[in-house]
Write a protein that holds these residues in place. Structure first.
Motif, PDB file in Angstrom:
ATOM      1  N   SER A   1       0.849  -1.189   0.000  1.00 13.18           N
ATOM      2  CA  SER A   1       0.000   0.000   0.000  1.00 13.18           C
ATOM      3  C   SER A   1       0.886   1.240   0.000  1.00 13.18           C
ATOM      4  O   SER A   1       1.972   1.242   0.574  1.00 13.18           O
ATOM      5  N   TYR A   2       0.412   2.283  -0.652  1.00 16.44           N
ATOM      6  CA  TYR A   2       1.132   3.558  -0.648  1.00 16.44           C
ATOM      7  C   TYR A   2       0.162   4.674  -1.017  1.00 16.44           C
ATOM      8  O   TYR A   2      -0.925   4.430  -1.553  1.00 16.44           O
ATOM      9  N   GLY A   3       0.547   5.901  -0.705  1.00 18.51           N
ATOM     10  CA  GLY A   3      -0.329   7.021  -1.015  1.00 18.51           C
ATOM     11  C   GLY A   3       0.349   8.350  -0.767  1.00 18.51           C
ATOM     12  O   GLY A   3       1.423   8.420  -0.160  1.00 18.51           O
ATOM     13  N   VAL A   4      -0.286   9.400  -1.244  1.00 19.14           N
ATOM     14  CA  VAL A   4       0.178  10.776  -1.038  1.00 19.14           C
ATOM     15  C   VAL A   4      -1.035  11.634  -0.714  1.00 19.14           C
ATOM     16  O   VAL A   4      -2.170  11.310  -1.095  1.00 19.14           O
ATOM     17  N   GLY A   5      -0.786  12.738  -0.002  1.00 16.31           N
ATOM     18  CA  GLY A   5      -1.897  13.592   0.344  1.00 16.31           C
ATOM     19  C   GLY A   5      -1.451  14.974   0.771  1.00 16.31           C
ATOM     20  O   GLY A   5      -0.258  15.264   0.889  1.00 16.31           O
ATOM     21  N   ALA A   6      -2.450  15.825   1.006  1.00 16.49           N
ATOM     22  CA  ALA A   6      -2.213  17.183   1.488  1.00 16.49           C
ATOM     23  C   ALA A   6      -3.204  17.471   2.600  1.00 16.49           C
ATOM     24  O   ALA A   6      -4.326  16.940   2.617  1.00 16.49           O
ATOM     25  N   SER A   7      -2.786  18.318   3.548  1.00 12.68           N
ATOM     26  CA  SER A   7      -3.634  18.633   4.690  1.00 12.68           C
ATOM     27  C   SER A   7      -3.697  20.136   4.926  1.00 12.68           C
ATOM     28  O   SER A   7      -2.789  20.883   4.545  1.00 12.68           O
ATOM     29  N   TYR A   8      -4.777  20.545   5.588  1.00 16.80           N
ATOM     30  CA  TYR A   8      -4.934  21.942   6.006  1.00 16.80           C
ATOM     31  C   TYR A   8      -5.429  21.946   7.443  1.00 16.80           C
ATOM     32  O   TYR A   8      -6.467  21.352   7.759  1.00 16.80           O
ATOM     33  N   GLN A   9      -4.692  22.587   8.340  1.00 19.05           N
ATOM     34  CA  GLN A   9      -4.998  22.614   9.760  1.00 19.05           C
ATOM     35  C   GLN A   9      -5.951  23.774  10.056  1.00 19.05           C
ATOM     36  O   GLN A   9      -5.567  24.937  10.016  1.00 19.05           O
ATOM     37  N   PHE A  10      -7.238  23.446  10.362  1.00 17.17           N
ATOM     38  CA  PHE A  10      -8.214  24.487  10.676  1.00 17.17           C
ATOM     39  C   PHE A  10      -8.021  25.032  12.092  1.00 17.17           C
ATOM     40  O   PHE A  10      -8.172  26.230  12.329  1.00 17.17           O
ATOM     41  N   THR A  11      -7.759  24.130  13.044  1.00 15.09           N
ATOM     42  CA  THR A  11      -7.536  24.486  14.445  1.00 15.09           C
ATOM     43  C   THR A  11      -6.404  23.590  14.946  1.00 15.09           C
ATOM     44  O   THR A  11      -5.948  22.695  14.221  1.00 15.09           O
ATOM     45  N   PRO A  12      -5.938  23.753  16.191  1.00 17.12           N
ATOM     46  CA  PRO A  12      -4.919  22.826  16.701  1.00 17.12           C
ATOM     47  C   PRO A  12      -5.376  21.365  16.690  1.00 17.12           C
ATOM     48  O   PRO A  12      -4.550  20.459  16.617  1.00 17.12           O
ATOM     49  N   GLN A  13      -6.698  21.122  16.763  1.00 20.84           N
ATOM     50  CA  GLN A  13      -7.204  19.744  16.761  1.00 20.84           C
ATOM     51  C   GLN A  13      -7.654  19.255  15.387  1.00 20.84           C
ATOM     52  O   GLN A  13      -7.464  18.088  15.060  1.00 20.84           O
ATOM     53  N   TRP A  14      -8.274  20.118  14.610  1.00 16.50           N
ATOM     54  CA  TRP A  14      -8.955  19.667  13.394  1.00 16.50           C
ATOM     55  C   TRP A  14      -8.192  20.024  12.124  1.00 16.50           C
ATOM     56  O   TRP A  14      -7.703  21.145  11.985  1.00 16.50           O
TER      57      TRP A  14
ATOM     58  N   MET B   1      -9.760  10.282  -1.887  1.00 17.85           N
ATOM     59  CA  MET B   1     -10.649  10.514  -0.762  1.00 17.85           C
ATOM     60  C   MET B   1     -10.374  11.885  -0.129  1.00 17.85           C
ATOM     61  O   MET B   1      -9.275  12.421  -0.221  1.00 17.85           O
ATOM     62  N   VAL B   2     -11.399  12.390   0.507  1.00 20.96           N
ATOM     63  CA  VAL B   2     -11.282  13.585   1.334  1.00 20.96           C
ATOM     64  C   VAL B   2     -11.719  13.197   2.738  1.00 20.96           C
ATOM     65  O   VAL B   2     -12.487  12.250   2.933  1.00 20.96           O
ATOM     66  N   GLY B   3     -11.223  13.914   3.737  1.00 24.22           N
ATOM     67  CA  GLY B   3     -11.567  13.541   5.089  1.00 24.22           C
ATOM     68  C   GLY B   3     -11.179  14.570   6.120  1.00 24.22           C
ATOM     69  O   GLY B   3     -10.740  15.676   5.799  1.00 24.22           O
ATOM     70  N   VAL B   4     -11.378  14.177   7.380  1.00 25.97           N
ATOM     71  CA  VAL B   4     -11.028  15.024   8.520  1.00 25.97           C
ATOM     72  C   VAL B   4     -10.164  14.230   9.486  1.00 25.97           C
ATOM     73  O   VAL B   4     -10.273  13.008   9.581  1.00 25.97           O
ATOM     74  N   GLN B   5      -9.303  14.946  10.193  1.00 29.35           N
ATOM     75  CA  GLN B   5      -8.491  14.372  11.247  1.00 29.35           C
ATOM     76  C   GLN B   5      -8.680  15.177  12.529  1.00 29.35           C
ATOM     77  O   GLN B   5      -8.785  16.408  12.490  1.00 29.35           O
TER      78      GLN B   5
ATOM     79  N   GLY C   1      -8.337  19.155   7.637  1.00 30.64           N
ATOM     80  CA  GLY C   1      -8.954  18.533   6.469  1.00 30.64           C
ATOM     81  C   GLY C   1      -7.872  17.970   5.570  1.00 30.64           C
ATOM     82  O   GLY C   1      -6.771  18.522   5.484  1.00 30.64           O
ATOM     83  N   ILE C   2      -8.146  16.840   4.917  1.00 30.86           N
ATOM     84  CA  ILE C   2      -7.140  16.203   4.063  1.00 30.86           C
ATOM     85  C   ILE C   2      -7.740  15.802   2.715  1.00 30.86           C
ATOM     86  O   ILE C   2      -8.944  15.569   2.578  1.00 30.86           O
ATOM     87  N   VAL C   3      -6.871  15.726   1.722  1.00 34.44           N
ATOM     88  CA  VAL C   3      -7.178  15.155   0.410  1.00 34.44           C
ATOM     89  C   VAL C   3      -6.102  14.114   0.142  1.00 34.44           C
ATOM     90  O   VAL C   3      -4.908  14.405   0.293  1.00 34.44           O
ATOM     91  N   GLU C   4      -6.498  12.902  -0.239  1.00 34.23           N
ATOM     92  CA  GLU C   4      -5.520  11.815  -0.360  1.00 34.23           C
ATOM     93  C   GLU C   4      -5.800  10.920  -1.567  1.00 34.23           C
ATOM     94  O   GLU C   4      -6.967  10.661  -1.908  1.00 34.23           O
ATOM     95  N   TRP C   5      -4.719  10.467  -2.189  1.00 37.53           N
ATOM     96  CA  TRP C   5      -4.770   9.409  -3.201  1.00 37.53           C
ATOM     97  C   TRP C   5      -3.998   8.227  -2.656  1.00 37.53           C
ATOM     98  O   TRP C   5      -2.890   8.385  -2.115  1.00 37.53           O
ATOM     99  N   ASN C   6      -4.578   7.025  -2.753  1.00 37.94           N
ATOM    100  CA  ASN C   6      -3.867   5.843  -2.271  1.00 37.94           C
ATOM    101  C   ASN C   6      -4.103   4.641  -3.165  1.00 37.94           C
ATOM    102  O   ASN C   6      -5.054   4.604  -3.951  1.00 37.94           O
ATOM    103  N   SER C   7      -3.220   3.663  -3.029  1.00 36.46           N
ATOM    104  CA  SER C   7      -3.299   2.420  -3.791  1.00 36.46           C
ATOM    105  C   SER C   7      -3.049   1.255  -2.851  1.00 36.46           C
ATOM    106  O   SER C   7      -2.119   1.298  -2.034  1.00 36.46           O
TER     107      SER C   7
END
Length: 202
Positions: free
Chosen positions: A158-171, A195-199, A173-179
């Motif tokens: 498995s492998y993947g790449v992605g980008a994130s944006y930190q809205f707050t110290p806790q939250w 996929m898109v998601g939250v952390q 948002g991410i965009v990711e491609w994986n295989s």
């Protein structure tokens, strides 16, 4: 499809749980982040939820049956950092069900990955993943389709790449491609997803 609806409902319920955990999150720049982790030897633990579209790299078979190699994908995971740039991540992945050869094909699995992160300013970041997925698959197919039906399981790359944006110290948002490589009854093939998601960092 019933399985797609069940997956969506399960992941939405998980998202609601994540939202409840983050109900007390403070604004960006505060000192609310604890830096805790459940994984020994790590810090800055987080949990995440992703939803998106998968694409199965599989043969459609013969006999003129319908073939749609795209499905609904979702994952829920947890991770932590060994140092500011490298960490570990463990999670569950479901790549959905697709129509194929007069039946359907589906895959799911447990993933363990090494994660490398690099900041791009105060809030943006990029990351890469490399690991393995232990997957379970199920294929049903018409007898004259040329596709082997049945169940299979095993480890795959498995492998993947992605980008994130930190809205707050806790939250974030991410965009990711994986295989992820899966063992199907007809052989080993890859399933890729966007996929898109939250952390949420706890």
């Amino acid at each position: 499809m019933r399985s797609t609806r069940l997956l969506s409902r399960s992941l939405l319920a998980s998202a609601a749980a994540l939202a409840a955990l983050g109900a007390q999150a403070q604004t960006y720049g505060s000192s609310a982040a604890t830096g805790n982790s459940f994984i020994p030897g790590t810090s800055n633990g987080y949990i995440g939820l992703n939803l998106g579209r998968s694409k199965y790299d599989i043969d459609g078979g013969t006999g003129g049956y319908g073939f749609d190699n795209k499905g609904t994908a979702g994952s829920i995971y947890t991770g932590a950092m060994v140092n500011p740039n490298f960490g570990l991540e463990f999670g569950y992945l479901n790549t959905g069900s697709v129509d194929r050869a007069g039946g359907s094909t589906r895959a799911q699995g447990l993933n363990l990955s090494l994660v490398g992160k690099a900041p791009l300013g105060d809030r943006f970041g990029i990351y890469g993943k490399l690991g393995t997925t232990y997957g379970w698959t199920r294929t049903s197919a018409a007898l004259d389709s040329g596709i082997n039906g049945g169940k299979d399981h095993g480890f795959g790359l498995s492998y993947g790449v992605g980008a994130s944006y930190q809205f707050t110290p806790q939250w974030a948002g991410i965009v990711e491609w994986n295989s992820n490589d899966f063992h199907f009854a007809s052989g080993r093939d890859s399933v890729r997803a966007v996929m898109v998601g939250v952390q949420y960092r706890y």
